[in-house]
Design a protein around this motif. Structure first.
Motif, PDB file in Angstrom:
ATOM      1  N   GLN A 151      -3.601  -5.232  -6.117  1.00 29.83           N
ATOM      2  CA  GLN A 151      -4.203  -4.480  -7.141  1.00 29.83           C
ATOM      3  C   GLN A 151      -3.319  -3.874  -8.230  1.00 29.83           C
ATOM      4  N   LYS A 152      -4.081  -3.620  -9.101  1.00 28.52           N
ATOM      5  CA  LYS A 152      -3.215  -3.355 -10.430  1.00 28.52           C
ATOM      6  C   LYS A 152      -2.432  -2.204 -10.259  1.00 28.52           C
ATOM      7  N   GLY A 153      -1.018  -2.321 -10.581  1.00 26.34           N
ATOM      8  CA  GLY A 153      -0.181  -1.280 -10.293  1.00 26.34           C
ATOM      9  C   GLY A 153       0.504  -1.073  -8.899  1.00 26.34           C
ATOM     10  N   ASN A 154       0.081  -2.135  -8.089  1.00 23.47           N
ATOM     11  CA  ASN A 154       0.767  -2.043  -6.791  1.00 23.47           C
ATOM     12  C   ASN A 154       1.964  -3.067  -6.736  1.00 23.47           C
ATOM     13  N   CYS A 155       2.571  -2.864  -5.453  1.00 21.03           N
ATOM     14  CA  CYS A 155       3.700  -3.689  -5.360  1.00 21.03           C
ATOM     15  C   CYS A 155       3.768  -4.239  -3.833  1.00 21.03           C
ATOM     16  N   GLU A 156       4.309  -5.138  -3.546  1.00 21.90           N
ATOM     17  CA  GLU A 156       4.624  -5.647  -2.100  1.00 21.90           C
ATOM     18  C   GLU A 156       6.133  -5.742  -1.731  1.00 21.90           C
ATOM     19  N   LEU A 157       6.654  -5.227  -0.755  1.00 24.56           N
ATOM     20  CA  LEU A 157       7.883  -5.320  -0.192  1.00 24.56           C
ATOM     21  C   LEU A 157       8.020  -6.463   0.718  1.00 24.56           C
ATOM     22  N   ILE A 158       9.253  -7.275   0.241  1.00 22.49           N
ATOM     23  CA  ILE A 158       9.400  -8.451   1.344  1.00 22.49           C
ATOM     24  C   ILE A 158      10.841  -7.967   1.843  1.00 22.49           C
ATOM     25  N   LEU A 159      10.859  -8.067   3.320  1.00 24.07           N
ATOM     26  CA  LEU A 159      12.061  -7.760   3.963  1.00 24.07           C
ATOM     27  C   LEU A 159      12.380  -8.951   5.028  1.00 24.07           C
ATOM     28  N   GLN A 160      13.684  -9.193   5.222  1.00 23.53           N
ATOM     29  CA  GLN A 160      14.205 -10.070   5.763  1.00 23.53           C
ATOM     30  C   GLN A 160      14.357  -9.699   7.263  1.00 23.53           C
ATOM     31  N   GLY A 161      13.629 -10.391   8.158  1.00 27.42           N
ATOM     32  CA  GLY A 161      13.522 -10.436   9.576  1.00 27.42           C
ATOM     33  C   GLY A 161      12.191  -9.618   9.992  1.00 27.42           C
ATOM     34  N   HIS A 162      12.061  -9.682  11.210  1.00 27.02           N
ATOM     35  CA  HIS A 162      10.917  -9.079  11.945  1.00 27.02           C
ATOM     36  C   HIS A 162      10.868  -7.512  12.347  1.00 27.02           C
ATOM     37  N   LEU A 163      10.410  -6.709  11.195  1.00 28.31           N
ATOM     38  CA  LEU A 163      10.680  -5.196  11.523  1.00 28.31           C
ATOM     39  C   LEU A 163       9.406  -4.604  11.638  1.00 28.31           C
ATOM     40  N   VAL A 164       8.298  -5.153  12.175  1.00 29.20           N
ATOM     41  CA  VAL A 164       6.896  -4.691  12.287  1.00 29.20           C
ATOM     42  C   VAL A 164       7.076  -3.300  13.144  1.00 29.20           C
ATOM     43  N   VAL A 165       7.724  -3.554  14.334  1.00 31.40           N
ATOM     44  CA  VAL A 165       8.142  -2.803  15.531  1.00 31.40           C
ATOM     45  C   VAL A 165       8.734  -1.499  14.902  1.00 31.40           C
ATOM     46  N   GLU A 166       9.765  -1.771  14.207  1.00 32.52           N
ATOM     47  CA  GLU A 166      10.575  -0.488  13.702  1.00 32.52           C
ATOM     48  C   GLU A 166       9.897   0.133  12.615  1.00 32.52           C
ATOM     49  N   LEU A 167       8.994  -0.278  11.880  1.00 28.88           N
ATOM     50  CA  LEU A 167       8.394   0.263  10.734  1.00 28.88           C
ATOM     51  C   LEU A 167       7.130   1.117  11.222  1.00 28.88           C
ATOM     52  N   GLN A 168       6.673   0.944  12.158  1.00 31.99           N
ATOM     53  CA  GLN A 168       5.183   1.422  12.559  1.00 31.99           C
ATOM     54  C   GLN A 168       5.532   2.985  13.064  1.00 31.99           C
ATOM     55  N   ALA A 169       4.738   3.880  12.695  1.00 29.26           N
ATOM     56  CA  ALA A 169       4.939   5.319  12.990  1.00 29.26           C
ATOM     57  C   ALA A 169       4.055   5.587  14.403  1.00 29.26           C
ATOM     58  N   GLY A 212       0.701  -1.129   0.021  1.00 25.35           N
ATOM     59  CA  GLY A 212      -0.082  -0.013   0.022  1.00 25.35           C
ATOM     60  C   GLY A 212       0.789   1.175  -0.052  1.00 25.35           C
ATOM     61  N   LEU A 213       2.222   1.176  -0.272  1.00 26.21           N
ATOM     62  CA  LEU A 213       3.035   2.562  -0.324  1.00 26.21           C
ATOM     63  C   LEU A 213       2.592   3.410  -1.421  1.00 26.21           C
ATOM     64  N   GLU A 214       2.112   2.895  -2.550  1.00 25.63           N
ATOM     65  CA  GLU A 214       2.103   3.515  -3.810  1.00 25.63           C
ATOM     66  C   GLU A 214       1.017   4.421  -3.574  1.00 25.63           C
ATOM     67  N   GLU A 215      -0.261   4.360  -2.725  1.00 22.12           N
ATOM     68  CA  GLU A 215      -1.412   5.443  -2.406  1.00 22.12           C
ATOM     69  C   GLU A 215      -0.658   6.665  -2.010  1.00 22.12           C
ATOM     70  N   TYR A 216       0.418   6.540  -1.352  1.00 23.66           N
ATOM     71  CA  TYR A 216       0.970   7.803  -0.650  1.00 23.66           C
ATOM     72  C   TYR A 216       1.989   8.447  -1.686  1.00 23.66           C
ATOM     73  N   GLY A 217       2.466   7.907  -2.803  1.00 19.67           N
ATOM     74  CA  GLY A 217       3.540   8.456  -3.607  1.00 19.67           C
ATOM     75  C   GLY A 217       4.903   7.978  -3.265  1.00 19.67           C
ATOM     76  N   ASP A 229      12.968   2.343  -4.317  1.00 16.44           N
ATOM     77  CA  ASP A 229      13.533   3.414  -3.436  1.00 16.44           C
ATOM     78  C   ASP A 229      13.559   3.147  -1.925  1.00 16.44           C
ATOM     79  N   PHE A 230      12.137   2.875  -1.584  1.00 14.33           N
ATOM     80  CA  PHE A 230      12.059   2.566  -0.161  1.00 14.33           C
ATOM     81  C   PHE A 230      12.656   1.395   0.186  1.00 14.33           C
ATOM     82  N   ALA A 231      12.589   0.284  -0.600  1.00 13.00           N
ATOM     83  CA  ALA A 231      13.224  -1.098  -0.316  1.00 13.00           C
ATOM     84  C   ALA A 231      14.565  -0.946  -0.276  1.00 13.00           C
ATOM     85  N   ASN A 232      15.289  -0.048  -1.207  1.00 13.22           N
ATOM     86  CA  ASN A 232      17.001   0.154  -0.936  1.00 13.22           C
ATOM     87  C   ASN A 232      17.159   0.924   0.381  1.00 13.22           C
TER      88      ASN A 232
END
Length: 138
Positions: A120-138, A81-86, A91-94
Motif C-alpha cells: 500500500q502507498k506509504g508502507n514498507c516491508e522489512l526483510i530479515l536474514q534467517g527464520h525469525l518468525v517464532v522470535e518475533l511473534q508476541a 504492516g508496522l506503519e499502522e502502529y506508528g 529504527d525497527f530494522a536496526n
C-alpha cells in the motif's frame, strides 16, 4: 376456526419484539449492552498511554512470513504492516539486526521485488536474514 393473515402474524411478532421485560439481571443487561456495540480498537503509545488512533472494526494485521531460499538451507523473514502502529521501519530494522545479529533491509513501494504482492502507498516491508518468525511473534 379462523386463521390469522400473514400481516397479522408479522404484526404480532413485532409486538412481541417491542415488549420490554420488567426485570433484568445485571448479567442480562451487560449481554444486551455488548450485543448492541460494534467491534473497535485503539492503538496506544506506551510512554504516557496516549491514544494515537481509535477506530471501528478489527485492528490492522502485521504479517510475518518466512521464505526458503537456495534449497531450504537459508531463510528470509518478511514483515509488513508496522506503519499502522506508528513504528518506524528503519529504527525497527536496526534494532532487530542488533538484537538477533542478522542482516536487515527495508523495501518501500518503489523498490519491491517482482513477483511479490504490491505494498500500500506509504508502507514498507522489512526483510530479515534467517527464520525469525517464532522470535518475533508476541
Amino acid at each position: 376456526l379462523y386463521r390469522k393473515s400473514k400481516k397479522e402474524q408479522q404484526q404480532q411478532q413485532l409486538d412481541n419484539l417491542n415488549q420490554y421485560p420488567e426485570r433484568l439481571t445485571r448479567k442480562e443487561v451487560y449481554e444486551k449492552w455488548i450485543e448492541k456495540m460494534d467491534d473497535a480498537y485503539a492503538i496506544v503509545s506506551m510512554p504516557g498511554s496516549i491514544i494515537t488512533t481509535m477506530k471501528r472494526g478489527k485492528p490492522p494485521k502485521v504479517t510475518i512470513e518466512a521464505e526458503a531460499r537456495q534449497g531450504r538451507k537459508r531463510f528470509i523473514t518478511r514483515i509488513r504492516g508496522l506503519e499502522e502502529y506508528g513504528i518506524n521501519s528503519l529504527d525497527f530494522a536496526n534494532d532487530i539486526s542488533k538484537r538477533f545479529a542478522c542482516s536487515a533491509s527495508v523495501d518501500d513501494e518503489h523498490t519491491i521485488s517482482a513477483g511479490r504482492p504490491a505494498l500500500q502507498k506509504g508502507n514498507c516491508e522489512l526483510i530479515l536474514q534467517g527464520h525469525l518468525v517464532v522470535e518475533l511473534q508476541a
